[in-house]
Structures are given as C-alpha cells and as structure tokens.
Design a protein around this motif. Structure first.
Motif, PDB file in Angstrom:
ATOM      1  N   ALA A 135       0.986  -1.182   0.007  1.00 48.37           N
ATOM      2  CA  ALA A 135       0.101   0.176  -0.017  1.00 48.37           C
ATOM      3  C   ALA A 135       0.684   1.215  -0.103  1.00 48.37           C
ATOM      4  O   ALA A 135       0.558   2.166   0.626  1.00 48.37           O
ATOM      5  N   TYR A 151       2.965   4.023  -2.780  1.00 44.71           N
ATOM      6  CA  TYR A 151       2.603   4.784  -3.871  1.00 44.71           C
ATOM      7  C   TYR A 151       2.034   3.763  -5.182  1.00 44.71           C
ATOM      8  O   TYR A 151       0.969   3.902  -5.687  1.00 44.71           O
ATOM      9  N   ALA A 152       3.131   2.737  -5.482  1.00 45.23           N
ATOM     10  CA  ALA A 152       2.645   1.798  -6.608  1.00 45.23           C
ATOM     11  C   ALA A 152       1.401   1.121  -6.341  1.00 45.23           C
ATOM     12  O   ALA A 152       0.530   1.166  -7.059  1.00 45.23           O
ATOM     13  N   GLU A 208      -1.222  -5.436   2.803  1.00 47.48           N
ATOM     14  CA  GLU A 208      -0.052  -4.593   3.108  1.00 47.48           C
ATOM     15  C   GLU A 208       0.660  -5.443   4.499  1.00 47.48           C
ATOM     16  O   GLU A 208      -0.325  -5.659   5.360  1.00 47.48           O
ATOM     17  N   ARG A 212       2.773  -4.272   6.366  1.00 47.79           N
ATOM     18  CA  ARG A 212       3.242  -3.246   7.666  1.00 47.79           C
ATOM     19  C   ARG A 212       1.611  -3.002   8.326  1.00 47.79           C
ATOM     20  O   ARG A 212       0.759  -3.555   7.608  1.00 47.79           O
ATOM     21  N   GLY A 249       0.942   3.602   3.086  1.00 44.00           N
ATOM     22  CA  GLY A 249       1.793   4.729   2.652  1.00 44.00           C
ATOM     23  C   GLY A 249       3.171   4.370   2.425  1.00 44.00           C
ATOM     24  O   GLY A 249       4.029   4.740   1.928  1.00 44.00           O
ATOM     25  N   PRO A 279      13.250  11.012   5.132  1.00 45.46           N
ATOM     26  CA  PRO A 279      12.503  12.452   4.837  1.00 45.46           C
ATOM     27  C   PRO A 279      12.106  12.234   3.442  1.00 45.46           C
ATOM     28  O   PRO A 279      12.645  12.099   2.310  1.00 45.46           O
ATOM     29  N   ALA A 323       1.574 -11.068   1.798  1.00 42.81           N
ATOM     30  CA  ALA A 323       0.903 -11.924   0.559  1.00 42.81           C
ATOM     31  C   ALA A 323       1.781 -12.928   0.133  1.00 42.81           C
ATOM     32  O   ALA A 323       1.208 -13.846  -0.651  1.00 42.81           O
ATOM     33  N   PHE A 368      17.371   4.400  11.475  1.00 42.92           N
ATOM     34  CA  PHE A 368      16.914   5.946  11.777  1.00 42.92           C
ATOM     35  C   PHE A 368      16.994   6.247  13.123  1.00 42.92           C
ATOM     36  O   PHE A 368      16.191   5.317  13.845  1.00 42.92           O
ATOM     37  N   ARG A 417      23.060  11.952   7.280  1.00 43.87           N
ATOM     38  CA  ARG A 417      22.586  13.186   7.415  1.00 43.87           C
ATOM     39  C   ARG A 417      21.419  13.121   8.661  1.00 43.87           C
ATOM     40  O   ARG A 417      21.162  12.351   9.030  1.00 43.87           O
ATOM     41  N   ASN A 447      11.725   8.031  -7.686  1.00 44.35           N
ATOM     42  CA  ASN A 447      11.156   8.903  -6.620  1.00 44.35           C
ATOM     43  C   ASN A 447       9.806   8.643  -6.708  1.00 44.35           C
ATOM     44  O   ASN A 447       9.247   7.839  -7.666  1.00 44.35           O
TER      45      ASN A 447
HETATM   46  P1  FAD Z   1       7.201   1.343  -0.981  1.00 44.22           P
HETATM   47  O1  FAD Z   1       6.943   2.617  -0.411  1.00 44.22           O
HETATM   48  O2  FAD Z   1       8.586   0.543  -0.350  1.00 44.22           O
HETATM   49  O3  FAD Z   1       5.924   0.400  -0.674  1.00 44.22           O
HETATM   50  C1  FAD Z   1       5.779  -0.863  -0.909  1.00 44.22           C
HETATM   51  C2  FAD Z   1       4.907  -1.359   0.142  1.00 44.22           C
HETATM   52  O4  FAD Z   1       4.801  -3.010  -0.137  1.00 44.22           O
HETATM   53  C3  FAD Z   1       5.667  -1.324   1.526  1.00 44.22           C
HETATM   54  O5  FAD Z   1       4.622  -0.851   2.227  1.00 44.22           O
HETATM   55  C4  FAD Z   1       5.905  -2.859   1.947  1.00 44.22           C
HETATM   56  O6  FAD Z   1       5.559  -3.218   3.387  1.00 44.22           O
HETATM   57  C5  FAD Z   1       4.800  -3.564   1.196  1.00 44.22           C
HETATM   58  N1  FAD Z   1       5.159  -5.138   0.796  1.00 44.22           N
HETATM   59  C6  FAD Z   1       6.299  -5.586   0.291  1.00 44.22           C
HETATM   60  N2  FAD Z   1       6.291  -6.928   0.256  1.00 44.22           N
HETATM   61  C7  FAD Z   1       4.922  -7.313   0.731  1.00 44.22           C
HETATM   62  C8  FAD Z   1       4.257  -8.521   0.897  1.00 44.22           C
HETATM   63  N3  FAD Z   1       4.965  -9.414   0.615  1.00 44.22           N
HETATM   64  N4  FAD Z   1       2.893  -8.597   1.377  1.00 44.22           N
HETATM   65  C9  FAD Z   1       2.490  -7.357   1.837  1.00 44.22           C
HETATM   66  N5  FAD Z   1       2.982  -6.119   1.516  1.00 44.22           N
HETATM   67  C10 FAD Z   1       4.284  -5.922   1.127  1.00 44.22           C
HETATM   68  N6  FAD Z   1      11.120  10.125  -3.271  1.00 44.22           N
HETATM   69  C11 FAD Z   1      10.902  11.386  -3.526  1.00 44.22           C
HETATM   70  O7  FAD Z   1      10.300  11.558  -4.343  1.00 44.22           O
HETATM   71  N7  FAD Z   1      11.088  12.295  -2.704  1.00 44.22           N
HETATM   72  C12 FAD Z   1      11.921  12.112  -1.475  1.00 44.22           C
HETATM   73  O8  FAD Z   1      12.266  12.941  -0.663  1.00 44.22           O
HETATM   74  C13 FAD Z   1      12.402  10.664  -1.258  1.00 44.22           C
HETATM   75  N8  FAD Z   1      12.713  10.586   0.137  1.00 44.22           N
HETATM   76  C14 FAD Z   1      13.485   9.022   0.225  1.00 44.22           C
HETATM   77  C15 FAD Z   1      14.023   8.906   1.563  1.00 44.22           C
HETATM   78  C16 FAD Z   1      14.374   7.685   1.619  1.00 44.22           C
HETATM   79  C17 FAD Z   1      15.259   7.501   3.048  1.00 44.22           C
HETATM   80  C18 FAD Z   1      14.000   6.675   0.932  1.00 44.22           C
HETATM   81  C19 FAD Z   1      14.244   5.085   1.312  1.00 44.22           C
HETATM   82  C20 FAD Z   1      12.914   7.042  -0.292  1.00 44.22           C
HETATM   83  C21 FAD Z   1      12.743   8.142  -0.365  1.00 44.22           C
HETATM   84  N9  FAD Z   1      12.034   8.476  -1.867  1.00 44.22           N
HETATM   85  C22 FAD Z   1      11.790   9.613  -1.932  1.00 44.22           C
HETATM   86  C23 FAD Z   1      11.518   7.390  -2.476  1.00 44.22           C
HETATM   87  C24 FAD Z   1      10.154   6.860  -2.137  1.00 44.22           C
HETATM   88  O9  FAD Z   1      10.043   6.294  -0.908  1.00 44.22           O
HETATM   89  C25 FAD Z   1       9.573   5.923  -3.385  1.00 44.22           C
HETATM   90  O10 FAD Z   1       9.518   6.463  -4.398  1.00 44.22           O
HETATM   91  C26 FAD Z   1       8.066   5.255  -2.923  1.00 44.22           C
HETATM   92  O11 FAD Z   1       7.862   5.150  -1.654  1.00 44.22           O
HETATM   93  C27 FAD Z   1       8.095   4.066  -3.675  1.00 44.22           C
HETATM   94  O12 FAD Z   1       6.736   3.670  -3.407  1.00 44.22           O
HETATM   95  P2  FAD Z   1       6.533   1.993  -3.660  1.00 44.22           P
HETATM   96  O13 FAD Z   1       5.192   1.872  -3.551  1.00 44.22           O
HETATM   97  O14 FAD Z   1       7.170   1.490  -4.855  1.00 44.22           O
HETATM   98  O15 FAD Z   1       7.374   1.342  -2.581  1.00 44.22           O
END
Ligand code: FAD
Ligand code: UDP
Length: 380
Positions: free
Chosen positions: A12, A14-15, A35, A37, A41, A60, A228, A274, A300, A372
C-alpha cells in the motif's frame, strides 16, 4: 480468493495505492490490498510521534516533479503547502571549527570553499566552460583537464561526495551507478534549493492522509499486517491465490527475490537505521536536512519541522545510518544497489514472472530501481 475480489494489490505504498484506486475507480474492479506493515503509505508513511511532532518514519520525503499529470492526479487526494527543500553540507573548516555550504554544491558553495574573490573567479571560469545555470555531475567535472577546474572538482569530490557516498553505499562515487551521484550535480547557479522541479511541496496534512484519501473507495478493501507471499503461488503457468487459480490483475510491489524464496540468491540492498531524538527547543538545526559530508558515522540529520512547518516548543530530529541489508527479518531494503551483476540477478527473477499475463511487478522494490515518488505514481 476471499470474498470474490477481482484484483489483488500487494503493498500500500505509491505503486499499490495508485493501482488500487485506478483498478477500483476506472476499472470498476473490487480490489483487495494486502499490506504487510500495520499502516498504509509504504516508505512515505508519516505520523505524529510521542511529542506530537509529525515525523517521516522511513526517512525524509519531499515531493517534487516536473510531471504535471502526476501533480494534478495527486491534487485529487491532497492539498499542498509550498515547500522548497534546502540542504547544507556540514564539515570541518580549515580553522578547526565547522562550516556549512549549500548542497547541491553551487556558486555560493564555491565562494565559501575558496573565499569570495577566488570563488567568484572560479565560478566565472566554470560558467565559461559549461554555461550559466548548468548542472554538471561530479563525475563529468572530474574529467575536466583545466588545472584550476580540476582543483575545484577535487575539492567537491573530497568535501561533498567521497565520504558521504562511502557512508551511504560502502563504495566510492566511481564504483556506484553514475545516475546516483548525478541526482545531486554541481549547479552553476545561486539557486540553493535541493530540487528545481516545477511542482514541489508537502501534502498539507501529511502523506498518510493522502494515502487514506486515495484508498478510500467503496471497491477497495485494505488488509494491514498481511504478508501476501504465503498466499501467492504458481500452478504451472497459472497464478494462484490461496491455492486457487486467479485470472484477475495482480499488482505486486514487494521485492522480486522474496517471491521465490531468494532461490537465485538475495538481491543486494542498502538498509538504513533511523535514530530519532526529541529536543525541548523550537528548532535544533539551520536547515531541513544537514548532510555530514566528511565526518560522523551518519549521513544526514533531518529536522521535520522545517519540512512540515509545524509549530510548537519541541522538535524531533533524525539521524540516518546506512548499512548493508543482511537480515530480511529485521531490516528494510531501502536502496537497490544498481550495477550490472545485480541487474542480471534481478532479470533472472523477473523472467520467472514475465510469462504471467496478469502479474504486474511495479515500484521501487519490485522493479529493483531508484525511483522517486513521482516516477512511481506516473508508472502506476
Ligand atoms: P514502498 O513505499 O516501499 O511500498 C511498498 C509496500 O509494499 C510497503 O508498504 C511494503 O510493506 C509492502 N510489501 C512488500 N512486500 C509485501 C508483501 N509480501 N506482502 C504485503 N505487503 C508487502 N522520493 C521522493 O520523491 N522524494 C523524497 O524526498 C524521497 N525521499 C526518500 C528517502 C528515503 C530514505 C527513501 C528510502 C526513499 C525516498 N524516496 C523519496 C522514494 C520513495 O520512498 C519511493 O519512490 C516510494 O515510496 C516508492 O513507492 P513504492 O510503492 O514503490 O514502494
Ligand atoms: N551525495 C553525496 N553527498 C551529498 C549528497 C549526495 O555524496 O551531500 C551522493 C550520495 O552518493 C547519495 C547520492 O548523491 O547517495 C544521491 O543523493 P540523494 O540526496 O538524492 O539521496 P537520497 O535522498 O535518495 O538518499
């Protein structure tokens, strides 16, 4: 699958959240989101800490994009507060004290490093070589043959990049994917913002409410605390959920290697520790983020009140420590380590699902990329 859902979304962040919304709203599908967690988010999750300060639990997050469609899309789920992120490098000064200079290294940084007159002259020389307002990566600048500009390149490499990159990646800037240091180029400008994108800001009430709004749809069911992996399977060429063949779309946003018990070996990642501290002061540091580019064992420190513009007589800061990702049970894979070997390993995992027409790996983990937020929203 339970209760007859038409689509399954794993994760849950962004993707997952954008896909769930689109499948539910435009596709008219009943969507189940699993999800692992205990919150939505993904890594953009934010919450109030014990002192009432809004913190970003996984580092951040500052939203920035040049993609108007992405910005407009997110405007459906949140209002924004304008926020321009500013970062300084904090490092030992020649006089034995400490000094700070803008990062990305810019014309102001140059004057701080070399003194007002010499800095100005070198800035003019850089502009003559590359053009005003140009962004030059550190690896590109280091190719410059001019002895004075080579001296500038050496300075920036030593004082901004090499030690920070060693802390963050355990490798030098020459050893890691060049796109990584290219995120923070030398900027031949007085503009001291970390990003120059057209749309920048923070969700007015935080990221988590943005996700709540996105997932708030009658066709979407979110189950927290549910992994999952044990529920997904393969029966020949057919995807199964809870042991039953499933033909609907499955959007998978977890790590590629986890799906297959890491049978070809683990995909390498960096993880972060962190460390949060709350202080009984209005503000603790001069900027939203201060990068420790030469010394300290953390990379940082971020002070969230700069980002969120929250008021109050307490503040929370967070130090980031980067480490090798070794224990999936206790650590989170934050950064894919992109190089040819790891890309090849990822491709082996990817081939295992390529033949499945209804399986869609998406996002920073499932695609093993350094995306990002805006890129993930666009792709979703
Ligand atoms: P995630 O946010 O990682 O979401 C994936 C989700 O899937 C997680 O909640 C996880 O628990 C869940 N999941 C995984 N496996 C399973 C499973 N088997 N069963 C159920 N659930 C599962 N981007 C910016 O644009 N600006 C910024 O300032 C920025 N700062 C960042 C700082 C840090 C320290 C980090 C690490 C990243 C930062 N990013 C930033 C990048 C941003 O976090 C990612 O682009 C974005 O969160 C990606 O979304 P996502 O859905 O791909 O992955
Ligand atoms: N970097 C650096 N010094 C800095 C800032 C960045 O060496 O003061 C390098 C480092 O290798 C880092 C990369 O540039 O991993 C990308 O930095 P960015 O701030 O974009 O990283 P993120 O916020 O994604 O961790």
């Amino acid at each position: 699958m339970e209760l007859n859902f038409d689509a399954l979304v794993v994760g849950a962040g962004y993707a997952g959240a954008v896909c769930a919304r689109e499948l539910a709203e435009r596709g008219g599908k009943r969507v189940l989101v699993l999800e692992r967690r205990d919150h939505i988010g993904g890594n953009a999750y934010d919450r109030l800490d014990e002192a009432g300060v809004l913190i970003h639990q996984y580092g951040p997050h500052i939203f920035h994009t040049n993609d108007e469609a992405v910005f407009r899309y997110l405007c459906r789920f949140t209002r924004w507060r304008d926020y321009q992120h500013r970062v300084v490098a904090d490092l030992p000064a020649p006089d034995g004290g400490r000094m700070q200079m803008p990062v990305p290294f810019n014309l102001t940084s140059l004057r701080k490093a070399f003194g007002p007159e010499e800095g100005k002259r070198l800035g003019e020389k850089l502009i003559a070589a590359y053009g005003a307002e140009k962004k030059v990566t550190i690896l590109e600048l280091r190719q410059n043959q001019d002895p004075e500009l080579a001296k500038v390149a050496d300075y920036v490499y030593e004082h901004v990049f090499v030690h920070y990159t060693m802390k963050q990646w355990g490798q030098t800037p020459d050893q890691i994917d060049p796109n990584t240091t290219a995120r923070v180029p030398v900027f031949l400008s007085e503009d001291d913002r970390y990003f120059q994108d057209e749309y920048q800001g923070m969700p007015l009430k935080g990221y988590t409410p943005l996700f709540e709004a996105m997932l708030d749809h009658p066709n979407i069911t979110v189950r927290l605390g549910e992994d999952a992996i044990p529920r997904l399977g393969l029966d020949g060429d057919v995807l199964t959920v809870d042991g039953v063949p499933f033909q609907g779309p499955v959007v998978y946003t977890g790590a590629a290697d986890e799906l297959f018990g890491r049978r070809f070996g683990p995909l390498p990642y960096r993880t972060l520790d962190f460390r949060f501290e709350t202080h009984p002061v209005d503000f603790w540091q001069s900027h939203g983020t201060v990068n420790y580019t030469v010394d300290q064992d953390y990379t940082r420190i971020t002070e969230f009140k700069w980002l969120t513009e929250q008021t109050g007589d307490k503040t929370t800061i967070m130090r980031e420590y980067s480490r090798a990702y070794e224990d999936p049970a206790t650590q989170i894979p934050y950064y894919a380590i992109i190089n040819d070997d790891n890309d090849a390993l990822y491709a082996r995992y990817r081939r295992l699902t390529d033949a499945l027409p209804n399986f869609h790996p998406l996002g920073r983990l499932a695609e093993y990329r350094y995306f990002n937020m805006d890129k993930v929203v666009a792709d979703a």
